[in-house]
Motif scaffolding. Structure first.
Motif, PDB file in Angstrom:
ATOM      1  N   GLU A 160      10.782  12.314 -18.196  1.00 15.13           N
ATOM      2  CA  GLU A 160      11.067  12.322 -16.758  1.00 15.13           C
ATOM      3  C   GLU A 160       9.776  12.645 -15.982  1.00 15.13           C
ATOM      4  O   GLU A 160       9.479  12.047 -14.952  1.00 15.13           O
ATOM      5  N   TYR A 161       9.018  13.601 -16.537  1.00 15.62           N
ATOM      6  CA  TYR A 161       7.734  13.987 -15.944  1.00 15.62           C
ATOM      7  C   TYR A 161       6.783  12.778 -15.929  1.00 15.62           C
ATOM      8  O   TYR A 161       6.187  12.444 -14.909  1.00 15.62           O
ATOM      9  N   LEU A 162       6.688  12.096 -17.075  1.00 21.45           N
ATOM     10  CA  LEU A 162       5.774  10.950 -17.156  1.00 21.45           C
ATOM     11  C   LEU A 162       6.215   9.826 -16.219  1.00 21.45           C
ATOM     12  O   LEU A 162       5.385   9.136 -15.622  1.00 21.45           O
ATOM     13  N   PHE A 163       7.527   9.677 -16.055  1.00 18.84           N
ATOM     14  CA  PHE A 163       8.048   8.646 -15.157  1.00 18.84           C
ATOM     15  C   PHE A 163       7.563   8.915 -13.729  1.00 18.84           C
ATOM     16  O   PHE A 163       7.116   8.021 -13.012  1.00 18.84           O
ATOM     17  N   LYS A 164       7.646  10.193 -13.335  1.00 16.83           N
ATOM     18  CA  LYS A 164       7.210  10.577 -11.981  1.00 16.83           C
ATOM     19  C   LYS A 164       5.701  10.335 -11.818  1.00 16.83           C
ATOM     20  O   LYS A 164       5.242   9.822 -10.796  1.00 16.83           O
ATOM     21  N   MET A 165       4.944  10.712 -12.870  1.00 16.80           N
ATOM     22  CA  MET A 165       3.494  10.523 -12.789  1.00 16.80           C
ATOM     23  C   MET A 165       3.157   9.025 -12.674  1.00 16.80           C
ATOM     24  O   MET A 165       2.286   8.631 -11.924  1.00 16.80           O
ATOM     25  N   ARG A 166       3.882   8.202 -13.412  1.00 14.42           N
ATOM     26  CA  ARG A 166       3.637   6.756 -13.337  1.00 14.42           C
ATOM     27  C   ARG A 166       3.902   6.240 -11.918  1.00 14.42           C
ATOM     28  O   ARG A 166       3.147   5.451 -11.365  1.00 14.42           O
ATOM     29  N   GLN A 167       4.986   6.737 -11.330  1.00 13.02           N
ATOM     30  CA  GLN A 167       5.349   6.302  -9.975  1.00 13.02           C
ATOM     31  C   GLN A 167       4.202   6.612  -8.993  1.00 13.02           C
ATOM     32  O   GLN A 167       3.819   5.784  -8.175  1.00 13.02           O
ATOM     33  N   ILE A 168       3.652   7.831  -9.129  1.00 16.54           N
ATOM     34  CA  ILE A 168       2.574   8.220  -8.201  1.00 16.54           C
ATOM     35  C   ILE A 168       1.304   7.418  -8.504  1.00 16.54           C
ATOM     36  O   ILE A 168       0.629   6.931  -7.579  1.00 16.54           O
ATOM     37  N   ILE A 169       0.983   7.263  -9.789  1.00 11.05           N
ATOM     38  CA  ILE A 169      -0.236   6.526 -10.160  1.00 11.05           C
ATOM     39  C   ILE A 169      -0.136   5.078  -9.649  1.00 11.05           C
ATOM     40  O   ILE A 169      -1.096   4.508  -9.145  1.00 11.05           O
ATOM     41  N   ARG A 170       1.049   4.502  -9.730  1.00 12.49           N
ATOM     42  CA  ARG A 170       1.265   3.118  -9.259  1.00 12.49           C
ATOM     43  C   ARG A 170       1.122   3.038  -7.734  1.00 12.49           C
ATOM     44  O   ARG A 170       0.443   2.175  -7.204  1.00 12.49           O
ATOM     45  N   ARG A 171       1.732   3.978  -7.035  1.00 11.72           N
ATOM     46  CA  ARG A 171       1.668   3.922  -5.565  1.00 11.72           C
ATOM     47  C   ARG A 171       0.259   4.237  -5.061  1.00 11.72           C
ATOM     48  O   ARG A 171      -0.162   3.729  -4.025  1.00 11.72           O
ATOM     49  N   CYS A 172      -0.445   5.083  -5.819  1.00 10.69           N
ATOM     50  CA  CYS A 172      -1.841   5.358  -5.456  1.00 10.69           C
ATOM     51  C   CYS A 172      -2.689   4.096  -5.620  1.00 10.69           C
ATOM     52  O   CYS A 172      -3.631   3.857  -4.866  1.00 10.69           O
ATOM     53  N   ILE A 209      -1.101  10.388 -20.077  1.00 14.96           N
ATOM     54  CA  ILE A 209      -1.435   9.983 -18.702  1.00 14.96           C
ATOM     55  C   ILE A 209      -2.476   8.851 -18.737  1.00 14.96           C
ATOM     56  O   ILE A 209      -2.424   7.910 -17.951  1.00 14.96           O
ATOM     57  N   HIS A 210      -3.412   8.954 -19.685  1.00 14.86           N
ATOM     58  CA  HIS A 210      -4.434   7.902 -19.822  1.00 14.86           C
ATOM     59  C   HIS A 210      -3.757   6.534 -19.983  1.00 14.86           C
ATOM     60  O   HIS A 210      -4.130   5.558 -19.335  1.00 14.86           O
ATOM     61  N   GLN A 211      -2.752   6.501 -20.843  1.00 14.93           N
ATOM     62  CA  GLN A 211      -2.033   5.244 -21.103  1.00 14.93           C
ATOM     63  C   GLN A 211      -1.426   4.691 -19.811  1.00 14.93           C
ATOM     64  O   GLN A 211      -1.469   3.498 -19.553  1.00 14.93           O
TER      65      GLN A 211
END
Ligand SMILES: C[S@@+](CC[C@H](N)C(=O)[O-])C[C@H]1O[C@@H](n2cnc3c(N)ncnc32)[C@H](O)[C@@H]1O
Length: 406
Positions: A160-172, A209-211
């Motif tokens: 769930e944490y990684l999902f949130k991080m992906r969302q932010i990395i994508r929107r950034c 996170i790198h991935q």
């Protein structure tokens, strides 16, 4: 709309106070781009969350074909949010507007962002959605920690944490300018054992996170190690057992490092292109980095000691990143701003900042500390979902200090 007998625009001290003024700004602009006689204006609306006026642009038959967005504080038209003149012309002439976009992309132009210093309260995933594309020049952040114990974490599971991080990395990725850098401070986390019969667990968050960065369209550039003094890791408790017993297999290294991972939004343009084509030559010259810069990928920096935020990173770290990966005048975004260290460093180095933080307590630290940051004109800061800090507070405080003689 009136509150306490005042128009919202009056209450907020906007320069653009009413519908007539908003229309008159747009009429001047339409005259400048020679479209005044072929267009009608819809009813302007104020959006005091973003301190803007939106003015609909319509063809003579009344069909909406675009919009002009005006900065309510400065009267300026925000080009990045306003429908481009060539698109308006194409729509009026019923031409294929995708061709126009292609022609523009063929000859890449260096565009300077016109965002102002901004502080926003809320989930950055949401706030990023409202930002113009390619409007920031550098992102530097340290994300919230994942902590497997539900009582300390808003994420129940690591996925769930990684999902949130992906969302932010994508929107950034959308808001970051082509070919610019996203730098992230991150370290493995230690999940303490729940009972004597269980062992503690370490999660290699940086590698996961790198991935995500690679999958979301960034190129990997550097892995910088932030090295802290030896004593800094002792508090984690790691390595204590081994220090006492010295049994093989029990060995655990005391962590005194964190990663500063550097990514670049994938681009066909070489870095040289950005230096050669920057329209403000003075800013490029003034941004040159003096002797004494970090030559290797190991940066020795003491942790932050005096912040009110439990996970603040040192200003020195933010200053290095801002200097090495942006020009003066650039926009630096921190989507997990905490106490705002990135804003403090960026403004001190003559960059602008965009800070998002979802915890009102931490946002309050930013609101208090911004008064001491350099080069910040409080009247020009855009506050989203929170009250502006009024410059008057600073003056009153200075007055009190003088009056009391210290
Ligand atoms: C590691 S701290 C950043 C500390 C910061 N670098 C400083 O120097 O103060 C991460 C911050 O992200 C905030 N945060 C967590 N999830 C968020 C979200 N979805 N949107 C905005 N902020 C968030 C947390 O409240 C926390 O303050």
């Amino acid at each position: 709309m009136k509150r306490n007998g005042l128009l919202v625009s009056e209450e907020r001290n906007y320069l653009v106070l009413n519908v007539q003024q908003a229309k008159s700004i747009v009429k001047d602009w339409l005259a400048e781009i020679q479209l005044a006689n072929v267009m009608k204006l819809g009813l302007p609306e104020i959006d005091d969350r973003y301190h803007i006026w939106r003015v609909p642009l319509c063809a003579k038959n009344g069909d909406k074909i675009g919009e002009v967005v005006i900065d309510a504080y400065s009267t300026e038209i925000i080009a990045s949010k306003t429908t481009k003149p060539e698109i308006l012309t194409a729509r009026l002439l019923k031409q294929d507007e995708t061709k126009i976009v292609q022609i523009k992309q063929g000859k890449k132009e260096y565009s300077l962002s016109n965002l102002r210093n901004t502080v926003g309260l809320g989930d950055s995933a949401q706030l990023l959605e409202d930002m113009p594309a390619e409007s920031v020049d550098l992102i530097f952040t340290s994300p919230p920690y994942f902590n497997a114990r539900p009582e300390y974490s808003e994420y129940e599971a690591y996925d769930e944490y990684l999902f949130k991080m992906r969302q932010i990395i994508r929107r950034c990725h959308r808001v970051l300018a082509d070919g610019r850098f996203f730098v992230i401070n991150i370290a493995p986390v230690l999940i303490r054992r729940a009972s004597r019969n269980e062992s503690s667990r370490r999660i290699a968050v940086p590698f996961d996170i790198h991935q995500l960065f690679i999958e979301e369209g960034y190129d990997f550039i550097d892995d910088i190690i932030w090295l802290k003094p030896e004593g800094a890791g002792w508090a984690t408790g790691r390595g204590r057992r081994f220090a006492a017993d010295r049994n093989p297999l029990q060995y655990k290294a005391v962590p005194v490092t964190e990663y500063i991972l550097v990514y670049r939004k994938h681009s066909d343009l070489l870095i040289d292109w950005f230096i050669r084509n920057h329209p403000d030559r003075e800013a490029v010259d003034d941004s040159k980095i003096a002797d004494g810069y970090e030559r290797t990928n190991v940066w020795k920096i003491n942790p932050s000691t005096n912040s009110k935020h439990p996970a603040a990173f040192p200003k020195e770290l933010a200053e290095k990143v801002v200097q090495y990966y942006s020009f003066k005048g650039d926009i630096v975004l921190d989507p997990f701003a905490g106490s705002g260290t990135v804003g403090n460093a960026a403004s001190g180095l003559e960059r602008r900042f965009v800070l998002f933080e979802n915890n009102p307590e931490y946002l309050e630290i930013i609101r208090e500390e911004i008064l001491a940051w350099k080069n910040v004109n409080l009247k020009n800061v855009m506050w989203i979902n929170c009250d502006p800090v009024k410059p008057i507070h600073k003056q009153i405080e200075l007055f009190e200090v003088e009056k009391n003689g210290h």
